[in-house]
Design an enzyme around this catalytic site. Structure first.
Site, PDB file in Angstrom:
ATOM      1  N   HIS A 272       0.695  -1.372  -0.116  1.00  0.00           N
ATOM      2  CA  HIS A 272       0.038   0.056   0.097  1.00  0.00           C
ATOM      3  C   HIS A 272       0.908   1.231  -0.107  1.00  0.00           C
ATOM      4  O   HIS A 272       0.634   2.071  -0.777  1.00  0.00           O
ATOM      5  CB  HIS A 272      -1.129   0.101   1.056  1.00  0.00           C
TER       6      HIS A 272
ATOM      7  N   TYR B 294       1.503   5.293  -2.507  1.00  0.00           N
ATOM      8  CA  TYR B 294       1.799   6.669  -2.127  1.00  0.00           C
ATOM      9  C   TYR B 294       3.156   7.289  -2.646  1.00  0.00           C
ATOM     10  O   TYR B 294       3.285   8.335  -2.983  1.00  0.00           O
ATOM     11  CB  TYR B 294       1.696   7.087  -0.661  1.00  0.00           C
TER      12      TYR B 294
ATOM     13  N   HIS C 209     -10.317   1.057 -10.536  1.00  0.00           N
ATOM     14  CA  HIS C 209     -10.012   2.212  -9.528  1.00  0.00           C
ATOM     15  C   HIS C 209      -8.684   2.646  -9.641  1.00  0.00           C
ATOM     16  O   HIS C 209      -8.335   3.627  -9.805  1.00  0.00           O
ATOM     17  CB  HIS C 209     -10.328   1.484  -8.068  1.00  0.00           C
ATOM     18  N   PHE C 210      -7.636   1.487  -9.628  1.00  0.00           N
ATOM     19  CA  PHE C 210      -6.342   2.021  -9.617  1.00  0.00           C
ATOM     20  C   PHE C 210      -5.793   2.474 -11.177  1.00  0.00           C
ATOM     21  O   PHE C 210      -4.795   3.281 -11.148  1.00  0.00           O
ATOM     22  CB  PHE C 210      -5.360   0.967  -8.964  1.00  0.00           C
ATOM     23  N   HIS C 211      -6.665   2.514 -12.176  1.00  0.00           N
ATOM     24  CA  HIS C 211      -6.381   3.363 -13.279  1.00  0.00           C
ATOM     25  C   HIS C 211      -6.657   4.648 -13.346  1.00  0.00           C
ATOM     26  O   HIS C 211      -6.130   5.537 -13.943  1.00  0.00           O
ATOM     27  CB  HIS C 211      -6.876   2.509 -14.497  1.00  0.00           C
TER      28      HIS C 211
ATOM     29  N   ARG D 148     -10.841  -9.932 -11.979  1.00  0.00           N
ATOM     30  CA  ARG D 148      -9.739  -9.220 -12.470  1.00  0.00           C
ATOM     31  C   ARG D 148      -8.291  -9.945 -13.105  1.00  0.00           C
ATOM     32  O   ARG D 148      -8.721 -11.272 -12.655  1.00  0.00           O
ATOM     33  CB  ARG D 148      -9.222  -8.150 -11.510  1.00  0.00           C
ATOM     34  N   ARG D 149      -7.512  -9.665 -13.376  1.00  0.00           N
ATOM     35  CA  ARG D 149      -6.239 -10.459 -13.797  1.00  0.00           C
ATOM     36  C   ARG D 149      -6.649 -11.924 -14.545  1.00  0.00           C
ATOM     37  O   ARG D 149      -5.984 -13.069 -14.063  1.00  0.00           O
ATOM     38  CB  ARG D 149      -5.682 -10.987 -12.437  1.00  0.00           C
TER      39      ARG D 149
END
Lengths: 582, 171
Positions: free
Chosen positions: A251, A255, A402-404, A465-466
């Protein structure tokens, strides 16, 4: 701290900018830092090019638009390459570039040793090459390498030792890079014993301290467990323990992707908007909060894991929710700084000032669009963080949706946008193909809008996913919003536009790289205006980074101490799982 | 240190929102009784899952009460046992506890369209307890990458009317 004095600003910029040292390009003032920045960005953009091409292969394969290029088994080599090259190498080589630039710029001095700087860069590069060779060896039958373990390399899946050795070398390179910047700071401190830490240097230091804490997890995972396992020195590992060590790192690395973007939004975007940063002290508070809260949240990636007590998931959940605070504060400061800039440029009205912003400047447009998408990504992230509602979307296509928006746009698009502004300064060359650069952020924004919304909705329907072929024989998905074929189409078109957007960016950068120096004055310079509220009369304790570091370590010990102890107490390698090479 | 009035308002608003979010999650856990997958399932030897008392031979078993059932599922490259070759069958109007583990690498166990969604970790037993009110058919899907046949790893779950669920369905 003083209130804004609106009247004095415009004249002051001009006076400062006409000083000779501000007219000199960064490359002429700090040639060593400029070289290290150039090298880092060169590797970063190379990784972006390869990763983006792999992206369109996946988008078309998954959606069953075109499966002629690779087999479904090879999809996972491609996916590993996409994840590792973009999430680790594109983003973090960009980080080492912009932080090298920021260190020299904000301290007003060179890095102390060109040889040391080059050493960490080469170590990182050789590690990245080793890892990439291991991954792409999987696509070539004759080569005895493979590393189809994806970006998270969960044991007992096992990659070729080269994969782990490369990651370790690359990681040590990042540690040395941080040491280089912090050492430069200590040199500066000797000459400036009473000054406040310059804001950019403060951001670099807090980010690196977070990185030193966070990478401890992955360093132990790779060096103590996975590398020895892949070399046959140990026979088994405890999959839950190695997975926990991964997310200890996994995680905060998020950041580490975002901090270069925040760094740019706080210190460069206000200037691009035509104004100044709203508040320097609050920027410091935000970075301190990230240092404190980035690591003790890793269990929110393990909400669905057996073997982790619920109470520790709950602690991770509350920490994660409080981690929203620095992002909320950032949203305020960035928008306020942009509004201030717009009003300086003559904008007016409640929302009419938006029209006065320089939307045709690709550096500004990219940052602003990235910030907007980050807001959307933040909201889907809140769903992920919600411990119980997470069960609906865990490991579904919602998560990459989300993370795209976050790493794939907030970080990636900001990095590309800032490059339009930064790259001329570290090369002394004017940006080429300006028209292509102007359109590029919008291509990315539209592509991501199509792809990400469809991925979120597909995830709600349960699409995992994946996976190479999310089409099954024993059941059909029942989407809540839209139809499966419409979502597949949006993902395919969106993914195509995103690859196109990345290639447009690389085209502009390559064109600038190959252009000749000295054709006219640069359109950009490294001078950054002073914040409206400066650092001078904010509490000095904000700059006490050692104190914040100690508190961060204590918080990590609370969040992780007992769970890791209980995983290790029954034997470091128990329950034992033998490796599965892929 | 001066903080602008709007910024203070924003700060208070953001903190309120955060506390509300934590409140809803807490309500879900305490009020609505949503239990997370946690460490209560215990550990097993991945190569011999039935050796310890935490796991039984894969299949459906009668539970501690009359309308309670226990389903033991092994995830392995690239199938669920039971689930892939034969559907998992449980009766409607029942409470079912799934006990899921993996005998090789990490897998996911997702009942499509529901919030039954857990990791299958070698050496650990995940337990998820749910209620099935109505007869229905659901897909099972592995949602964690587990090797080059990952996309073939699927199965089905049938919730049948209690009358059709005979005791032969139970191990």
């Amino acid at each position: 701290m003083a209130h804004p004095h609106r009247s004095e600003t415009p004249q002051r910029y001009e006076k400062e900018e006409t000083q000779l040292k501000d007219r000199l390009a960064f490359i002429d003032r700090y040639p060593n830092a400029a070289r290290v920045t150039r090298l880092s960005l060169g590797v970063s953009f190379t990784a972006l090019t390869i990763g983006a091409v792999l992206g369109i292969v996946q988008a078309l394969h998954r959606t069953n638009v075109f499966r002629g290029l690779i087999s479904s088994g090879d999809y996972y080599s491609v996916l590993t390459g996409h994840g590792v090259l973009l999430a680790l190498f594109f983003t973090i080589f960009f980080l080492t570039g912009i932080f090298t630039w920021g260190t020299s710029r904000s301290l007003g001095r060179e890095l102390p040793s060109p040889r040391f700087s080059l050493a960490w860069f080469l170590l990182m590069l050789s590690g990245a090459v080793m890892t990439s060779v291991a991954i792409f060896g999987g696509l070539v039958g004759q080569i005895p390498f493979s590393a189809d373990v994806l970006y998270t390399f969960y044991a007992p899946l096992q990659a070729h030792p080269l994969f782990y050795a490369g990651l370790a070398a690359w990681l040590v390179g990042t540690w040395l890079a941080g040491a280089d910047w912090i050492r430069t700071y200590y040199h500066w401190r000797q000459d400036n014993p009473d000054e406040r830490i310059p804001l950019q240097m403060f951001m670099i230091m807090t980010t690196m301290l977070m990185w030193y804490i966070a990478t401890l997890g992955v360093a132990v995972e790779v060096l103590v467990f996975l590398l020895p396992l892949s070399l046959g020195l140990i026979e088994s590992v405890d999959p839950l323990l190695t997975r926990t060590l991964f997310w200890f790192f996994g995680h905060p690395v998020v950041y580490f992707w975002l901090m270069p973007a925040y760094f740019a939004w706080y210190t460069i975007l206000p200037k691009l908007s035509g104004g100044r940063l709203f508040s320097d002290p609050l920027a410091r508070v935000v970075f301190i909060l990230f240092l404190l809260l980035s690591t003790p949240v890793g269990f929110h990636h393990q909400y669905a894991d057996p073997g982790v007590p619920e109470g520790f998931k709950f602690i991770a959940m509350t920490n994660t929710m409080f981690l929203l605070l620095p992002s909320f504060l950032t949203a305020f400061t960035v928008v306020a700084s942009m509004e201030y800039g717009a009003r300086q440029r003559g904008g007016s009205g409640y929302l009419g000032w938006l029209k006065a912003l320089p939307w045709g400047n690709p550096a500004f447009a990219g940052c602003a669009l990235a910030g907007m998408m980050f807001a959307a990504g933040g909201f889907s992230g809140i769903i992920n963080a919600g411990m119980n509602i997470n069960s609906l979307i865990h490991n579904t296509l919602w998560v990459p949706g989300h993370f795209h928006l976050t790493v794939g746009t907030a970080s990636a698009l900001t990095m590309m946008a800032i490059s339009y502004w930064l790259y001329p300064q570290i090369t002394g060359k004017r940006l080429q193909f300006y028209g292509v650069a102007q359109i590029q952020p919008y291509v990315w924004f539209i592509g991501m809008g199509l792809m990400s919304n469809a991925m979120h909705r597909a995830g709600l329907a349960g699409v995992p996913r994946r996976t190479a072929e999310p089409q099954y024989t024993q059941f059909d998905f029942a989407p809540v919003l839209g139809s499966m074929s419409e979502m597949r189409l949006q993902i395919a078109i969106g993914g195509t536009l995103l690859t196109l957007g990345a290639l447009m960016f690389v085209f502009v950068m390559a064109g600038t790289w190959m252009a000749e120096r000295g054709r006219g004055r640069l359109r950009v310079d490294s001078h950054l205006p002073e914040p409206i509220s400066g650092a001078t009369d904010s509490p000095r304790v904000l700059d006490n980074v050692k104190l914040w570091f100690v508190i961060a370590v204590v918080l990590v010990a609370i969040a992780y101490g007992f769970p890791i102890y209980s995983m290790v107490a029954d034997g470091v390698f128990n329950p034992a799982s033998a490796p599965f090479p892929v | 240190m001066h903080v602008h009035r709007f910024e203070r308002l924003w700060l208070v608003g953001a903190l309120t929102l955060i506390v509300l979010f934590i409140g809803t999650v807490t309500y879900g856990a305490v009020g609505a009784g949503y239990g997370m997958v946690d460490d209560t399932g215990g550990e097993v030897d991945p190569t011999n899952t039935t050796e310890s008392e935490n796991f039984r031979s894969p299949g459906v078993y009668n539970g501690s009460e009359s309308d309670h059932y226990d389903v033991y599922i092994e995830a392995k490259q690239f199938l669920f046992v039971p689930g892939t070759s034969d559907p998992v069958r449980v009766p409607a109007n029942s409470t079912v506890t799934f006990h899921v583990t993996s005998t090789d690498v990490m897998h996911g166990f997702e009942v499509v369209g529901t919030n039954i969604n857990t990791m299958a970790v070698p050496g650990q037993v995940a337990t998820v307890t749910v209620e099935f009110d109505e007869p229905d058919e659901y897909g099972l899907v592995c949602n964690e990458y587990c090797g080059n046949g990952h996309h073939d790893m699927e199965g089905s779950l049938e919730v049948v009317p209690p009358a059709q669920f005979n005791e032969s369905g139970v191990n």
